[in-house]
Write a protein that holds these residues in place. Structure first.
Motif, PDB file in Angstrom:
ATOM      1  N   ASN A  12      14.594 -15.294  -4.478  1.00 13.64           N
ATOM      2  CA  ASN A  12      14.081 -14.286  -5.412  1.00 13.64           C
ATOM      3  C   ASN A  12      12.561 -14.175  -5.438  1.00 13.64           C
ATOM      4  OD1 ASN A  12      16.587 -13.281  -6.879  1.00 13.64           O
ATOM      5  ND2 ASN A  12      16.854 -15.503  -6.877  1.00 13.64           N
ATOM      6  N   ALA A  13      11.874 -15.234  -5.001  1.00 13.53           N
ATOM      7  CA  ALA A  13      10.415 -15.142  -4.960  1.00 13.53           C
ATOM      8  C   ALA A  13       9.982 -14.205  -3.843  1.00 13.53           C
ATOM      9  CB  ALA A  13       9.787 -16.524  -4.776  1.00 13.53           C
ATOM     10  N   ALA A  14      10.853 -14.027  -2.836  1.00 15.01           N
ATOM     11  CA  ALA A  14      10.550 -13.061  -1.766  1.00 15.01           C
ATOM     12  C   ALA A  14      10.855 -11.659  -2.275  1.00 15.01           C
ATOM     13  CB  ALA A  14      11.367 -13.368  -0.517  1.00 15.01           C
ATOM     14  N   ILE A  41       1.275   0.092  -3.881  1.00 20.12           N
ATOM     15  CA  ILE A  41       2.485  -0.140  -3.081  1.00 20.12           C
ATOM     16  C   ILE A  41       3.121  -1.479  -3.481  1.00 20.12           C
ATOM     17  CG2 ILE A  41       3.364  -0.425  -0.720  1.00 20.12           C
ATOM     18  CD1 ILE A  41       0.844   1.131   0.224  1.00 20.12           C
ATOM     19  N   ASN A  42       2.275  -2.455  -3.724  1.00 19.69           N
ATOM     20  CA  ASN A  42       2.739  -3.809  -4.047  1.00 19.69           C
ATOM     21  C   ASN A  42       1.527  -4.625  -4.515  1.00 19.69           C
ATOM     22  OD1 ASN A  42       1.340  -4.380  -1.615  1.00 19.69           O
ATOM     23  ND2 ASN A  42       3.205  -4.048  -0.438  1.00 19.69           N
ATOM     24  N   THR A  43       1.706  -5.909  -4.702  1.00 21.34           N
ATOM     25  CA  THR A  43       0.608  -6.774  -5.149  1.00 21.34           C
ATOM     26  C   THR A  43      -0.524  -6.790  -4.125  1.00 21.34           C
ATOM     27  OG1 THR A  43       2.217  -8.176  -6.275  1.00 21.34           O
ATOM     28  CG2 THR A  43       0.061  -9.146  -5.857  1.00 21.34           C
ATOM     29  N   THR A  44      -0.145  -6.897  -2.872  1.00 22.10           N
ATOM     30  CA  THR A  44      -1.127  -6.970  -1.787  1.00 22.10           C
ATOM     31  C   THR A  44      -2.041  -5.742  -1.825  1.00 22.10           C
ATOM     32  OG1 THR A  44       0.593  -8.070  -0.504  1.00 22.10           O
ATOM     33  CG2 THR A  44      -1.332  -7.290   0.716  1.00 22.10           C
ATOM     34  N   ASP A  45      -1.425  -4.592  -1.959  1.00 14.64           N
ATOM     35  CA  ASP A  45      -2.172  -3.334  -2.019  1.00 14.64           C
ATOM     36  C   ASP A  45      -3.098  -3.344  -3.239  1.00 14.64           C
ATOM     37  OD1 ASP A  45      -2.676  -0.609  -1.226  1.00 14.64           O
ATOM     38  OD2 ASP A  45      -1.368   0.056  -2.847  1.00 14.64           O
ATOM     39  N   HIS A  48      -1.644 -15.539   0.789  1.00 13.45           N
ATOM     40  CA  HIS A  48      -2.639 -14.880   1.658  1.00 13.45           C
ATOM     41  C   HIS A  48      -3.098 -13.539   1.077  1.00 13.45           C
ATOM     42  CE1 HIS A  48      -0.597 -17.178   5.203  1.00 13.45           C
ATOM     43  NE2 HIS A  48      -1.320 -17.962   4.435  1.00 13.45           N
ATOM     44  N   SER A  49      -2.214 -12.901   0.307  1.00 11.86           N
ATOM     45  CA  SER A  49      -2.564 -11.596  -0.281  1.00 11.86           C
ATOM     46  C   SER A  49      -3.695 -11.687  -1.294  1.00 11.86           C
ATOM     47  CB  SER A  49      -1.350 -10.995  -0.994  1.00 11.86           C
ATOM     48  OG  SER A  49      -0.376 -10.676  -0.054  1.00 11.86           O
ATOM     49  N   ASN A  50      -3.891 -12.863  -1.861  1.00  9.46           N
ATOM     50  CA  ASN A  50      -5.002 -13.033  -2.798  1.00  9.46           C
ATOM     51  C   ASN A  50      -6.073 -13.935  -2.191  1.00  9.46           C
ATOM     52  OD1 ASN A  50      -6.293 -12.455  -5.245  1.00  9.46           O
ATOM     53  ND2 ASN A  50      -5.472 -14.280  -6.253  1.00  9.46           N
ATOM     54  N   PHE A 103      -7.413 -15.558  -8.918  1.00 13.11           N
ATOM     55  CA  PHE A 103      -6.490 -16.702  -8.963  1.00 13.11           C
ATOM     56  C   PHE A 103      -5.072 -16.217  -9.209  1.00 13.11           C
ATOM     57  CE2 PHE A 103      -5.106 -17.190 -13.397  1.00 13.11           C
ATOM     58  CZ  PHE A 103      -5.903 -16.212 -13.994  1.00 13.11           C
ATOM     59  N   THR A 104      -4.104 -17.048  -8.856  1.00  6.00           N
ATOM     60  CA  THR A 104      -2.715 -16.705  -9.115  1.00  6.00           C
ATOM     61  C   THR A 104      -2.291 -17.250 -10.468  1.00  6.00           C
ATOM     62  OG1 THR A 104      -0.511 -16.626  -8.180  1.00  6.00           O
ATOM     63  CG2 THR A 104      -1.662 -18.716  -7.950  1.00  6.00           C
ATOM     64  N   LEU A 105      -1.520 -16.451 -11.188  1.00  2.64           N
ATOM     65  CA  LEU A 105      -1.002 -16.922 -12.480  1.00  2.64           C
ATOM     66  C   LEU A 105       0.103 -17.945 -12.260  1.00  2.64           C
ATOM     67  CD1 LEU A 105      -1.016 -13.510 -14.311  1.00  2.64           C
ATOM     68  CD2 LEU A 105      -2.166 -15.555 -15.134  1.00  2.64           C
ATOM     69  N   ALA A 106       0.845 -17.779 -11.153  1.00 11.96           N
ATOM     70  CA  ALA A 106       1.903 -18.748 -10.808  1.00 11.96           C
ATOM     71  C   ALA A 106       2.011 -18.810  -9.291  1.00 11.96           C
ATOM     72  CB  ALA A 106       3.237 -18.328 -11.414  1.00 11.96           C
ATOM     73  N   SER A 107       2.060 -20.039  -8.772  1.00 10.61           N
ATOM     74  CA  SER A 107       2.104 -20.221  -7.311  1.00 10.61           C
ATOM     75  C   SER A 107       3.496 -19.931  -6.761  1.00 10.61           C
ATOM     76  CB  SER A 107       1.708 -21.656  -6.970  1.00 10.61           C
ATOM     77  OG  SER A 107       2.149 -21.985  -5.679  1.00 10.61           O
ATOM     78  N   ASN A 108       3.528 -19.287  -5.591  1.00 11.64           N
ATOM     79  CA  ASN A 108       4.818 -19.002  -4.952  1.00 11.64           C
ATOM     80  C   ASN A 108       5.321 -20.191  -4.137  1.00 11.64           C
ATOM     81  OD1 ASN A 108       2.741 -18.542  -3.019  1.00 11.64           O
ATOM     82  ND2 ASN A 108       4.198 -17.504  -1.701  1.00 11.64           N
ATOM     83  N   VAL A 109       4.564 -21.313  -4.138  1.00 10.54           N
ATOM     84  CA  VAL A 109       5.011 -22.497  -3.391  1.00 10.54           C
ATOM     85  C   VAL A 109       5.198 -23.699  -4.326  1.00 10.54           C
ATOM     86  CG1 VAL A 109       4.454 -24.134  -1.556  1.00 10.54           C
ATOM     87  CG2 VAL A 109       3.887 -21.711  -1.284  1.00 10.54           C
ATOM     88  N   GLY A 126      -0.291 -11.612 -10.375  1.00  9.10           N
ATOM     89  CA  GLY A 126       0.865 -11.841 -11.246  1.00  9.10           C
ATOM     90  C   GLY A 126       2.201 -11.687 -10.533  1.00  9.10           C
ATOM     91  N   ALA A 127       2.187 -11.710  -9.187  1.00 11.13           N
ATOM     92  CA  ALA A 127       3.425 -11.446  -8.431  1.00 11.13           C
ATOM     93  C   ALA A 127       4.571 -12.381  -8.836  1.00 11.13           C
ATOM     94  CB  ALA A 127       3.163 -11.555  -6.929  1.00 11.13           C
ATOM     95  N   GLN A 128       4.242 -13.659  -9.073  1.00 10.80           N
ATOM     96  CA  GLN A 128       5.305 -14.611  -9.438  1.00 10.80           C
ATOM     97  C   GLN A 128       5.319 -14.906 -10.929  1.00 10.80           C
ATOM     98  OE1 GLN A 128       7.572 -15.406  -7.368  1.00 10.80           O
ATOM     99  NE2 GLN A 128       6.608 -14.953  -5.399  1.00 10.80           N
ATOM    100  N   PHE A 165       0.773  -6.898  -9.703  1.00  6.32           N
ATOM    101  CA  PHE A 165       2.149  -7.385  -9.523  1.00  6.32           C
ATOM    102  C   PHE A 165       3.004  -6.363  -8.769  1.00  6.32           C
ATOM    103  CE2 PHE A 165       4.286  -5.093 -13.057  1.00  6.32           C
ATOM    104  CZ  PHE A 165       3.200  -4.761 -13.869  1.00  6.32           C
ATOM    105  N   SER A 166       4.209  -6.818  -8.349  1.00  5.61           N
ATOM    106  CA  SER A 166       5.094  -6.000  -7.504  1.00  5.61           C
ATOM    107  C   SER A 166       6.407  -5.706  -8.214  1.00  5.61           C
ATOM    108  CB  SER A 166       5.449  -6.757  -6.220  1.00  5.61           C
ATOM    109  OG  SER A 166       4.296  -7.062  -5.477  1.00  5.61           O
ATOM    110  N   GLY A 167       6.891  -4.479  -8.081  1.00  5.86           N
ATOM    111  CA  GLY A 167       8.170  -4.115  -8.691  1.00  5.86           C
ATOM    112  C   GLY A 167       9.369  -4.827  -8.075  1.00  5.86           C
TER     113      GLY A 167
HETATM  114  N1  PMP Z   1       1.125 -13.157  -4.461  1.00  5.71           N
HETATM  115  C1  PMP Z   1       2.131 -14.014  -4.617  1.00  5.71           C
HETATM  116  C2  PMP Z   1       1.922 -15.234  -5.462  1.00  5.71           C
HETATM  117  C3  PMP Z   1       3.367 -13.761  -4.012  1.00  5.71           C
HETATM  118  O1  PMP Z   1       4.365 -14.622  -4.148  1.00  5.71           O
HETATM  119  C4  PMP Z   1       3.519 -12.590  -3.240  1.00  5.71           C
HETATM  120  C5  PMP Z   1       4.839 -12.282  -2.552  1.00  5.71           C
HETATM  121  N2  PMP Z   1       5.408 -13.343  -1.873  1.00  5.71           N
HETATM  122  C6  PMP Z   1       2.437 -11.729  -3.118  1.00  5.71           C
HETATM  123  C7  PMP Z   1       1.259 -12.033  -3.734  1.00  5.71           C
HETATM  124  C8  PMP Z   1       2.525 -10.475  -2.311  1.00  5.71           C
HETATM  125  O2  PMP Z   1       3.460  -9.612  -2.863  1.00  5.71           O
HETATM  126  P1  PMP Z   1       3.838  -8.268  -2.078  1.00  5.71           P
HETATM  127  O3  PMP Z   1       4.418  -8.718  -0.779  1.00  5.71           O
HETATM  128  O4  PMP Z   1       4.844  -7.618  -2.957  1.00  5.71           O
HETATM  129  O5  PMP Z   1       2.586  -7.519  -1.913  1.00  5.71           O
END
Ligand code: PMP
Length: 420
Positions: free
Chosen positions: A29-31, A91-95, A123-125, A169-175, A200-202, A221-223
């Protein structure tokens, strides 16, 4: 249990699928999360009965589509206690993060300025800030983590200086799953008048989020990580900053008027909405938000904690498992990344797939974080509202089975993994 998970599961037909003859256990679900019927139906209804471009026509369909679009937009903005003016479609968080880097950063940073981010970032942040540093001559600094996978706040204090212009910074780590202390970070950043961008993606999909309370300058954040469709994300920004920020993408819809030698930019948020927006995406995400609100974000959070607590308790009893990140479930969002000693992460994921369990393996777009923790990658189980403790039991039982044959598995090429 705070809400009825079994009735929630009925809204997700995909969860009834069989994978390799076993019931699907969806722990990726994190993906991206799954979408409930309500979200898919709202999108289908729009395309089948209301489809027209928005903000362009005087005909009835266009007016109806515009109304639906704006009501949905408002619903999404309210979810984070924002308003439409401050909420930009991406488009998403990255965008969203790239929009801040190029739209704000490129115009406001110069040689000698500093950008502070952390080794914990996706990497997106991280990469947009590195690009920005390269383009402007600014310097980038990384805040370290502790051995437990929490942010090192002493290091953060030492890295923020009068030269800091951006703190990302990330509010919550995806790892490691760690939920970071936004208050500390925002206070420090604002004490030197730096702007703060929070990934805020996670976090937004898992924890009640109030941009006013957080006092961040931007939130991305991403929908698709919160039951919504792919291709729609949000960049929330403080009005006073957005008012001064020129749109990064320009063209149709971003203006009130154009002459050959002048442009009058549109009001917020339309100034940032270049070209036809993802109308169905906004409608779908609004439906996702309604769905989450019906459950209640307190319930979502409590459910995450329960599943993570159960996972960590079971995993701690298994010698061969190494968990990444803090062991206190309250300090994490709804995911657990781990490694099995002596087994490649892809082999573990492939073996789990044979049991119908979908997890992600690899560097999870956070390679520097893995290297910092002395790993090449990890396996990640990430949960959402429809996952159950029984699924966690099944998953850990299968991990034990995998460990029991790990000597054999370790010699297999990733493609041939079979534990049976
Ligand atoms: N930041 C974090 C913490 C993420 O987990 C993700 C998605 N794995 C992203 C950014 C990027 O999200 P998106 O691919 O929807 O742009």
């Amino acid at each position: 249990m705070i809400y009825d998970v079994n009735s929630i599961r009925e809204d997700f037909p995909i969860l009834k699928r069989k994978i390799h003859g076993r019931e699907l256990v969806y722990f990726d679900n994190a993906a991206t999360t799954q979408r409930p019927k309500q979200v898919v139906e709202a999108i289908a209804k729009f395309y089948l009965y209301y489809n027209a471009n928005v903000h362009r026509g005087f005909h009835t369909l266009s007016q109806e589509a515009s109304q639906l679009f704006e009501e949905s937009y408002e619903e999404i903005a309210k979810f984070i206690n924002g308003n439409m003016e401050e909420t930009i479609l991406t488009i998403n968080t990255t965008d969203a993060i790239n929009i801040v880097a190029y739209g704000w950063g490129l115009r406001n940073l110069k040689k000698g300025d500093e950008i502070v981010t952390t080794v914990m970032e996706h990497h997106s942040n991280m990469l947009p800030w590195r690009e920005l540093a390269e383009l402007t001559g600014a310097k980038i600094k990384y805040v370290d983590i502790t051995e437990d996978g929490e942010l090192n706040y002493k290091d953060l204090e030492s890295k923020i200086t009068e030269r800091t212009k951006i703190v990302a910074f990330t509010l919550a780590s995806n790892v490691v799953g760690t939920i970071n202390d936004y208050k500390k970070i925002v206070n420090l950043a604002h004490s030197v008048e730096a702007i703060v961008i929070a990934d805020g993606a996670q976090y937004v999909p898992h924890v009640e989020t109030d941009v006013k309370k957080m006092d961040v300058d931007f939130l991305a954040f991403s929908g698709h990580k919160m039951l919504g469709p792919t291709g729609i994300g949000i960049l929330w920004g403080k009005k006073e900053i957005l008012e001064e920020m020129k749109p990064f993408r320009v063209g149709g819809d971003t203006i009130k008027d154009v002459t050959l030698d002048n442009v009058v930019w549109h009001d917020l948020p339309w100034r940032f909405d270049a070209g036809t927006p993802h109308i169905a995406g906004v409608i779908g995400l609004a439906e996702a938000v309604r769905y989450l609100k019906k459950i209640g974000m307190d319930g979502v959070r409590a459910h995450d904690i329960e599943l993570v607590k159960h996972t960590i308790k079971l995993m701690k009893e298994i010698d061969d498992i190494e968990i990444l990140g803090p062991l206190d479930p309250e300090k994490r969002t709804g995911l657990v990344a781990f490694n099995i000693k002596g087994l490649h992460h892809h082999i573990v994921a492939k073996a789990l797939d044979m049991y119908g369990i979908a997890v992600r393996s690899g560097g999870h777009c956070a390679h520097p974080l893995h290297y910092r923790l002395n790993y090449q990658g990890s396996v990640r189980a990430s949960y959402y509202i429809y996952n159950t403790k029984e699924e966690v039991d099944y998953f850990v039982e299968k991990l034990q089975k995998i460990i029991s044959v790990k000597e054999r598995l370790a010699t297999e090429p990733v493609e041939n993994v079979c534990t049976g």
